[in-house]
Scaffold this active site. Structure first.
Site, PDB file in Angstrom:
ATOM      1  N   HIS A 127       0.840  -1.195   0.000  1.00 35.39           N
ATOM      2  CA  HIS A 127       0.000   0.000   0.000  1.00 35.39           C
ATOM      3  C   HIS A 127       0.878   1.249   0.000  1.00 35.39           C
ATOM      4  O   HIS A 127       2.091   1.171   0.215  1.00 35.39           O
ATOM      5  CB  HIS A 127      -0.923   0.030   1.233  1.00 35.39           C
ATOM      6  CG  HIS A 127      -2.113  -0.861   1.107  1.00 35.39           C
ATOM      7  ND1 HIS A 127      -2.088  -2.180   1.497  1.00 35.39           N
ATOM      8  CD2 HIS A 127      -3.365  -0.623   0.630  1.00 35.39           C
ATOM      9  CE1 HIS A 127      -3.284  -2.721   1.268  1.00 35.39           C
ATOM     10  NE2 HIS A 127      -4.068  -1.799   0.745  1.00 35.39           N
ATOM     11  N   LYS A 131      -0.825   4.699   4.454  1.00 31.57           N
ATOM     12  CA  LYS A 131      -1.704   3.662   5.002  1.00 31.57           C
ATOM     13  C   LYS A 131      -1.435   3.504   6.493  1.00 31.57           C
ATOM     14  O   LYS A 131      -0.297   3.316   6.924  1.00 31.57           O
ATOM     15  CB  LYS A 131      -1.440   2.340   4.275  1.00 31.57           C
ATOM     16  CG  LYS A 131      -2.243   1.154   4.769  1.00 31.57           C
ATOM     17  CD  LYS A 131      -3.686   1.235   4.361  1.00 31.57           C
ATOM     18  CE  LYS A 131      -4.433  -0.059   4.694  1.00 31.57           C
ATOM     19  NZ  LYS A 131      -5.871   0.083   4.500  1.00 31.57           N
TER      20      LYS A 131
END
Length: 245
Positions: A127, A131
């Site tokens: 990610h 995140k």
């Protein structure tokens, strides 16, 4: 996510009657009137505030679709409150319909994978650097789906140290602006199989959340995206076929 949800909602002829963000936060000490008479709320907020939001939605009996993760330690409490208040909550760590296809693949492959001890399995997820949770809620959802089928795996491997044969490895990478990528790797001495879901943009998550929001009104209780999908499947008249005959 808020911008993507609002844009797609309007394209699907829904009216956005209220919106909140870090500059204009939702006041959970107020009443449901603050929501402008919304039929349903879609919440992609932050772990630091989502628990208070969930409590408010239950008390207000405000149907809400929640995509924020990081409150698993309060899940039993929220489910109990939803039952007591006769609230309508639908919560999921990932609203991508593609992830639901991956979960379906796990549930189909699981019994055969459990029987084939020659194969080991692990997960990885990537990610963007903003995140908040690590591993992602989606990775944990996929991991628990695998653990439910694999007798030889009893837990998620700890973040440090060696990975025992009874532990499921879940690896995380935070890099640049990656929307989200989750990979299941099934490995043996003979071959390797990979199942990868790559999110191209946020619109896919917005679509899943909006479809859930369109389904939720009229349903009372605590639901997951799988509940809505099962209902859609029944409504379509489609019959699920077992993977292993």
């Amino acid at each position: 996510m808020g911008t993507a949800v609002m844009a797609l909602a309007r394209s699907r002829r829904h009216k956005v009657v209220a919106s909140f963000n870090s500059r204009n936060p939702l006041d959970t000490g107020d009443t449901a009137d603050i929501l402008g008479g919304a039929d349903v709320v879609i919440d992609f907020s932050l772990p630091s505030v989502v628990k208070a939001h969930l409590h408010a939605y239950c008390i207000w009996r405000q149907p809400a679709v929640v995509g924020t993760t990081g409150w698993a330690d309060s899940a039993d409490e929220i489910k109990r409150l939803a039952r007591e208040c006769q609230a309508s909550l639908l919560c999921a760590p990932n609203f991508s319909l593609g992830i639901q296809l991956v979960l379906g693949a796990i549930n189909s492959l699981g019994p055969l994978l459990n029987a084939l001890s020659e194969y080991d399995v692990a997960l990885s997820e990537s990610h963007h650097t903003d995140k908040k949770d690590r591993p992602s809620g989606t990775a944990l959802q996929l991991a628990h789906a695998l653990l439910a089928h694999l007798d030889r795996k009893s837990m998620i491997a700890p973040a440090t140290g060696s990975v025992g044969r009874d532990a499921l490895e879940v690896a995380s990478l935070r890099l640049g602006r990656i929307f989200g990528e989750h990979t299941i790797v099934i490995d043996s001495l003979f071959d390797q199989i990979s199942i990868t879901h790559t999110a191209k943009n946020r619109t896919g998550f917005a679509l899943g959340a909006l479809k859930a929001a369109e389904w939720l009104p009229g349903h009372t209780g605590f639901f997951t995206l799988e509940d809505a999908l099962a209902d859609w499947l029944r409504s379509s008249g489609a019959a699920r076929q077992p993977f292993v005959q």
